[in-house]
Motif scaffolding. Structure first.
Motif, PDB file in Angstrom:
ATOM      1  N   GLU A  66      12.006  -1.847  29.245  1.00 41.19           N
ATOM      2  CA  GLU A  66      12.546  -0.484  29.134  1.00 41.19           C
ATOM      3  C   GLU A  66      12.738   0.186  30.485  1.00 41.19           C
ATOM      4  N   LEU A  67      12.356  -0.479  31.545  1.00 43.96           N
ATOM      5  CA  LEU A  67      12.358   0.134  32.873  1.00 43.96           C
ATOM      6  C   LEU A  67      13.775   0.396  33.376  1.00 43.96           C
ATOM      7  N   ASP A  68      14.004   1.589  33.878  1.00 39.99           N
ATOM      8  CA  ASP A  68      15.266   1.915  34.549  1.00 39.99           C
ATOM      9  C   ASP A  68      14.968   2.976  35.597  1.00 39.99           C
ATOM     10  N   LEU A  69      14.725   2.526  36.813  1.00 38.04           N
ATOM     11  CA  LEU A  69      14.322   3.431  37.891  1.00 38.04           C
ATOM     12  C   LEU A  69      15.506   4.085  38.590  1.00 38.04           C
ATOM     13  N   GLY A  70      16.707   3.630  38.274  1.00 38.02           N
ATOM     14  CA  GLY A  70      17.881   4.236  38.901  1.00 38.02           C
ATOM     15  C   GLY A  70      18.031   3.870  40.363  1.00 38.02           C
ATOM     16  N   THR A  71      17.360   2.823  40.792  1.00 41.10           N
ATOM     17  CA  THR A  71      17.483   2.363  42.181  1.00 41.10           C
ATOM     18  C   THR A  71      17.429   0.849  42.192  1.00 41.10           C
ATOM     19  N   ARG A  72      17.838   0.261  43.310  1.00 41.83           N
ATOM     20  CA  ARG A  72      17.877  -1.194  43.420  1.00 41.83           C
ATOM     21  C   ARG A  72      16.988  -1.654  44.572  1.00 41.83           C
ATOM     22  N   PHE A  73      16.542  -2.886  44.487  1.00 39.63           N
ATOM     23  CA  PHE A  73      15.539  -3.403  45.402  1.00 39.63           C
ATOM     24  C   PHE A  73      16.036  -4.674  46.086  1.00 39.63           C
ATOM     25  N   ASP A  74      15.471  -4.921  47.267  1.00 37.35           N
ATOM     26  CA  ASP A  74      15.827  -6.151  47.992  1.00 37.35           C
ATOM     27  C   ASP A  74      15.478  -7.383  47.169  1.00 37.35           C
ATOM     28  N   ALA A  75      14.372  -7.303  46.446  1.00 35.47           N
ATOM     29  CA  ALA A  75      13.935  -8.431  45.620  1.00 35.47           C
ATOM     30  C   ALA A  75      13.240  -7.905  44.375  1.00 35.47           C
ATOM     31  N   VAL A  76      13.424  -8.607  43.283  1.00 36.55           N
ATOM     32  CA  VAL A  76      12.731  -8.319  42.028  1.00 36.55           C
ATOM     33  C   VAL A  76      11.943  -9.574  41.661  1.00 36.55           C
ATOM     34  N   MET A  77      10.672  -9.410  41.315  1.00 33.44           N
ATOM     35  CA  MET A  77       9.827 -10.546  41.011  1.00 33.44           C
ATOM     36  C   MET A  77       9.333 -10.489  39.570  1.00 33.44           C
ATOM     37  N   LEU A  78       9.610 -11.559  38.831  1.00 36.09           N
ATOM     38  CA  LEU A  78       9.140 -11.716  37.452  1.00 36.09           C
ATOM     39  C   LEU A  78       8.306 -12.997  37.416  1.00 36.09           C
ATOM     40  N   ALA A  79       7.002 -12.859  37.613  1.00 37.33           N
ATOM     41  CA  ALA A  79       6.107 -14.005  37.722  1.00 37.33           C
ATOM     42  C   ALA A  79       5.326 -14.196  36.427  1.00 37.33           C
ATOM     43  N   GLY A 105      23.419  -8.616  46.874  1.00 37.89           N
ATOM     44  CA  GLY A 105      22.936  -9.592  47.841  1.00 37.89           C
ATOM     45  C   GLY A 105      21.441  -9.828  47.786  1.00 37.89           C
ATOM     46  N   GLY A 106      20.755  -9.130  46.890  1.00 51.08           N
ATOM     47  CA  GLY A 106      19.307  -9.269  46.779  1.00 51.08           C
ATOM     48  C   GLY A 106      18.911 -10.488  45.966  1.00 51.08           C
ATOM     49  N   ALA A 107      17.603 -10.673  45.833  1.00 54.10           N
ATOM     50  CA  ALA A 107      17.072 -11.878  45.188  1.00 54.10           C
ATOM     51  C   ALA A 107      16.219 -11.508  43.986  1.00 54.10           C
ATOM     52  N   VAL A 108      16.276 -12.345  42.971  1.00 59.19           N
ATOM     53  CA  VAL A 108      15.376 -12.255  41.826  1.00 59.19           C
ATOM     54  C   VAL A 108      14.523 -13.520  41.844  1.00 59.19           C
ATOM     55  N   LEU A 109      13.207 -13.338  41.948  1.00 59.03           N
ATOM     56  CA  LEU A 109      12.277 -14.471  41.949  1.00 59.03           C
ATOM     57  C   LEU A 109      11.637 -14.577  40.569  1.00 59.03           C
ATOM     58  N   ILE A 110      11.797 -15.726  39.945  1.00 61.58           N
ATOM     59  CA  ILE A 110      11.294 -15.943  38.595  1.00 61.58           C
ATOM     60  C   ILE A 110      10.378 -17.155  38.608  1.00 61.58           C
ATOM     61  N   GLN A 111       9.215 -17.003  37.988  1.00 63.05           N
ATOM     62  CA  GLN A 111       8.298 -18.127  37.845  1.00 63.05           C
ATOM     63  C   GLN A 111       8.425 -18.667  36.429  1.00 63.05           C
ATOM     64  N   ARG A 112       8.771 -19.934  36.311  1.00 59.17           N
ATOM     65  CA  ARG A 112       8.924 -20.572  34.999  1.00 59.17           C
ATOM     66  C   ARG A 112       7.872 -21.664  34.831  1.00 59.17           C
TER      67      ARG A 112
END
Length: 201
Positions: A66-79, A105-112
């Protein structure tokens, strides 16, 4: 739980000084080492009890999907293997949040999960501090969903956690990312458990 190799993985992939959105931060097990390495962290969790333990980061209490902070980040991490949520709707929400918050141009880091997560059972691994983590069982409970029982043993403490996991092949994982507008840039570790993804163009 002591920190694992997560900060090392992040440091190999994301420049120091970057602003990271950490989804499902818990008590700050990974947050604090990232701060020590020079990252700025916005830490998100549903649990106020967990967030009370986080120091030095901006904290946000919210369900991830449900998160919507209205801003963007250099990286998003879903571990923490959260991408394997038992409910596909929850997984879609998690990945949509990643896409919504990653900068151009940012990165999404996902741990699977490892490929053999549900076949190499039981198994165990030692953790710093004299602890042991044992995957005791992985049993089917619904079509495509397994219940995983994990036992944690530390000096003076022992507890068990059971959680639901939906195994994803490489193909179904990449399809889930594509549905959210993400694409794999590369599998970032030899065991392919850490993935660097980016916004699809």
């Amino acid at each position: 739980m002591p920190v694992g190799d997560e900060p090392d993985v992040v440091e190999r992939l994301i420049p120091r000084g970057a602003h990271i959105l950490e989804l499902g931060c818990g008590a700050g097990r990974v947050t604090h080492p990232l701060l020590e390495r020079g990252y700025t962290v916005t830490a998100v969790d549903e649990s106020p009890e967990m967030l009370e333990r986080v120091r030095g980061a901006r904290t946000v209490r919210s369900p991830i999907e449900e998160l919507d902070l209205g801003t963007r980040f250099d990286a998003v991490m879903l571990a923490s293997f959260l991408v394997h949520a038992g409910d596909p709707a929850v997984r879609r929400g998690l990945l949509a949040t990643c896409r919504r918050h990653v900068a151009e141009g940012g990165a999404v880091l996902i741990q699977r999960e490892p490929e053999d997560a549900h076949t190499r059972v039981p198994r165990e691994r030692a953790v710093p501090g004299g602890g042991l983590v044992r995957i005791a069982a992985s049993e089917p409970v619904a079509p495509g969903v397994r219940a995983v029982r994990c036992v944690y043993e530390f000096p003076g403490a022992r507890w068990t956690q059971t959680f639901l996991s939906r195994p994803l092949t490489t193909e179904t994982f990449e399809e889930a990312l594509a549905e959210a507008g993400l694409v794999v840039d590369r599998y970032a570790t030899e065991d392919r458990t850490w993935v660097l993804a980016r916004a699809a163009h």
